[in-house]
Design an enzyme around this catalytic site. Sequence first.
Site, PDB file in Angstrom:
ATOM      1  N   GLY A  45       0.794  -1.238   0.000  1.00  0.00           N
ATOM      2  CA  GLY A  45       0.000   0.000   0.000  1.00  0.00           C
ATOM      3  C   GLY A  45       0.819   1.276   0.000  1.00  0.00           C
ATOM      4  N   GLU A  99       3.783   4.049   5.709  1.00  0.00           N
ATOM      5  CA  GLU A  99       2.550   3.255   5.631  1.00  0.00           C
ATOM      6  C   GLU A  99       1.500   4.022   4.826  1.00  0.00           C
ATOM      7  OE1 GLU A  99       1.073   0.676   5.511  1.00  0.00           O
ATOM      8  OE2 GLU A  99       0.207  -0.028   7.389  1.00  0.00           O
ATOM      9  N   ASP A 100       0.573   3.302   4.210  1.00  0.00           N
ATOM     10  CA  ASP A 100      -0.488   3.974   3.455  1.00  0.00           C
ATOM     11  C   ASP A 100      -1.542   4.576   4.388  1.00  0.00           C
ATOM     12  OD1 ASP A 100      -1.463   1.461   4.255  1.00  0.00           O
ATOM     13  OD2 ASP A 100      -2.188   0.883   2.270  1.00  0.00           O
ATOM     14  N   ASP A 103      -5.074   2.463  10.549  1.00  0.00           N
ATOM     15  CA  ASP A 103      -6.494   2.200  10.781  1.00  0.00           C
ATOM     16  C   ASP A 103      -6.659   1.795  12.250  1.00  0.00           C
ATOM     17  OD1 ASP A 103      -9.184   1.698   9.894  1.00  0.00           O
ATOM     18  OD2 ASP A 103      -8.717  -0.414   9.634  1.00  0.00           O
ATOM     19  N   LYS A 131      -6.852   7.193  10.120  1.00  0.00           N
ATOM     20  CA  LYS A 131      -8.291   7.038  10.395  1.00  0.00           C
ATOM     21  C   LYS A 131      -8.465   6.907  11.912  1.00  0.00           C
ATOM     22  CE  LYS A 131     -10.533   4.115   6.970  1.00  0.00           C
ATOM     23  NZ  LYS A 131     -10.905   2.726   6.666  1.00  0.00           N
ATOM     24  N   PHE A 152     -14.343   3.005   3.844  1.00  0.00           N
ATOM     25  CA  PHE A 152     -13.351   2.168   3.171  1.00  0.00           C
ATOM     26  C   PHE A 152     -12.923   2.856   1.882  1.00  0.00           C
ATOM     27  CE2 PHE A 152     -11.500  -1.190   0.687  1.00  0.00           C
ATOM     28  CZ  PHE A 152     -10.664  -1.751   1.632  1.00  0.00           C
ATOM     29  N   ASP A 159      -5.734  -0.625  -1.669  1.00  0.00           N
ATOM     30  CA  ASP A 159      -6.467  -1.590  -2.492  1.00  0.00           C
ATOM     31  C   ASP A 159      -7.798  -2.022  -1.879  1.00  0.00           C
ATOM     32  OD1 ASP A 159      -5.161  -3.104  -0.332  1.00  0.00           O
ATOM     33  OD2 ASP A 159      -5.894  -4.864  -1.404  1.00  0.00           O
ATOM     34  N   ARG A 165      -5.218  -0.149  -6.703  1.00  0.00           N
ATOM     35  CA  ARG A 165      -4.010   0.527  -6.216  1.00  0.00           C
ATOM     36  C   ARG A 165      -3.569   1.611  -7.202  1.00  0.00           C
ATOM     37  NH1 ARG A 165      -2.177  -2.256  -1.709  1.00  0.00           N
ATOM     38  NH2 ARG A 165      -2.272  -4.537  -1.755  1.00  0.00           N
TER      39      ARG A 165
HETATM   40  P1  IMP Z   1      -4.307  -1.504  10.736  1.00  0.00           P
HETATM   41  O1  IMP Z   1      -3.295  -2.558  11.042  1.00  0.00           O
HETATM   42  O2  IMP Z   1      -5.671  -1.862  11.225  1.00  0.00           O
HETATM   43  O3  IMP Z   1      -3.903  -0.116  11.175  1.00  0.00           O
HETATM   44  O4  IMP Z   1      -4.510  -1.509   9.198  1.00  0.00           O
HETATM   45  C1  IMP Z   1      -3.595  -1.031   8.365  1.00  0.00           C
HETATM   46  C2  IMP Z   1      -3.747  -1.671   7.003  1.00  0.00           C
HETATM   47  O5  IMP Z   1      -5.106  -1.955   6.662  1.00  0.00           O
HETATM   48  C3  IMP Z   1      -3.274  -0.672   5.996  1.00  0.00           C
HETATM   49  O6  IMP Z   1      -1.933  -0.901   5.713  1.00  0.00           O
HETATM   50  C4  IMP Z   1      -4.144  -0.952   4.802  1.00  0.00           C
HETATM   51  O7  IMP Z   1      -3.499  -1.896   3.984  1.00  0.00           O
HETATM   52  C5  IMP Z   1      -5.386  -1.575   5.337  1.00  0.00           C
HETATM   53  N1  IMP Z   1      -6.523  -0.618   5.345  1.00  0.00           N
HETATM   54  C6  IMP Z   1      -7.073   0.000   6.405  1.00  0.00           C
HETATM   55  N2  IMP Z   1      -8.097   0.795   6.050  1.00  0.00           N
HETATM   56  C7  IMP Z   1      -8.182   0.690   4.704  1.00  0.00           C
HETATM   57  C8  IMP Z   1      -9.036   1.309   3.722  1.00  0.00           C
HETATM   58  O8  IMP Z   1      -9.935   2.116   3.996  1.00  0.00           O
HETATM   59  N3  IMP Z   1      -8.802   0.939   2.433  1.00  0.00           N
HETATM   60  C9  IMP Z   1      -7.816   0.075   2.054  1.00  0.00           C
HETATM   61  N4  IMP Z   1      -6.993  -0.504   2.943  1.00  0.00           N
HETATM   62  C10 IMP Z   1      -7.173  -0.207   4.252  1.00  0.00           C
HETATM   63 MG    MG Z   2      -1.267  -1.939   4.042  1.00  0.00          MG
END
Ligand code: IMP
Ligand code: MG
Length: 182
Positions: A45, A99-100, A103, A131, A152, A159, A165
Amino acid sequence: MSFEKDINEVLFTNEQLTEKIREVGQKISKDYEGQELLVVGILAGSIIFMSHLLENLDVECKIDFIKCKSYDGENSTGSITIQKDLSMDPRGKNILLVEDIVDTGLTVSFMVQSLLARGAKSVKVASLLDKPARREYKVDVDYSCFECPDKFIVGFGLDYNQYYRNLPYIGVLNAAAIKAHK
Ligand code: IMP
Ligand code: MG
């Protein structure tokens, strides 16, 4: 092909993203003036964000990548595994983790802890998107380009089931596109 039929709402245009990344890159360059950085992208990402960020980093740096899995379609799985490790030894390095989107915070908190445990001198986090409404794990996002709502989103590296992407902006997918790419 046109993505327009798949996207409900454009959250950030390519111009907004590019301009903000330039500002963040300049800030990081100031903060690390005179120091060497290891820029670590979390695959896949982060790749578009990371390439724009690198263009704007005016410091001596090397780059590396790490790949982990924490997400399945639209839903966080709540667990994390490393699929591809770094090629370089993080020991003694000042690391900028790229990081992208942060979340729940699971991915980044896991990565920061693991890099510090492996002897990194320092670890800071640069994320294109944040987020905060979804946060479950404590993470310090040192450099965030944009906060985004609890929707989302796809594009600019992010993606949905590995699709979208290459969308050149960040948008919210509509229900028909989600169904078609399940
Ligand atoms: P976390 O570990 O819950 O913080 O999630 C991080 C990963 O979840 C990111 O690197 C993204 O790849 C994916 N992710 C979280 N939210 C989204 C979204 O809205 N769209 C696409 N990918 C997401
Ligand atoms: Mg990711």
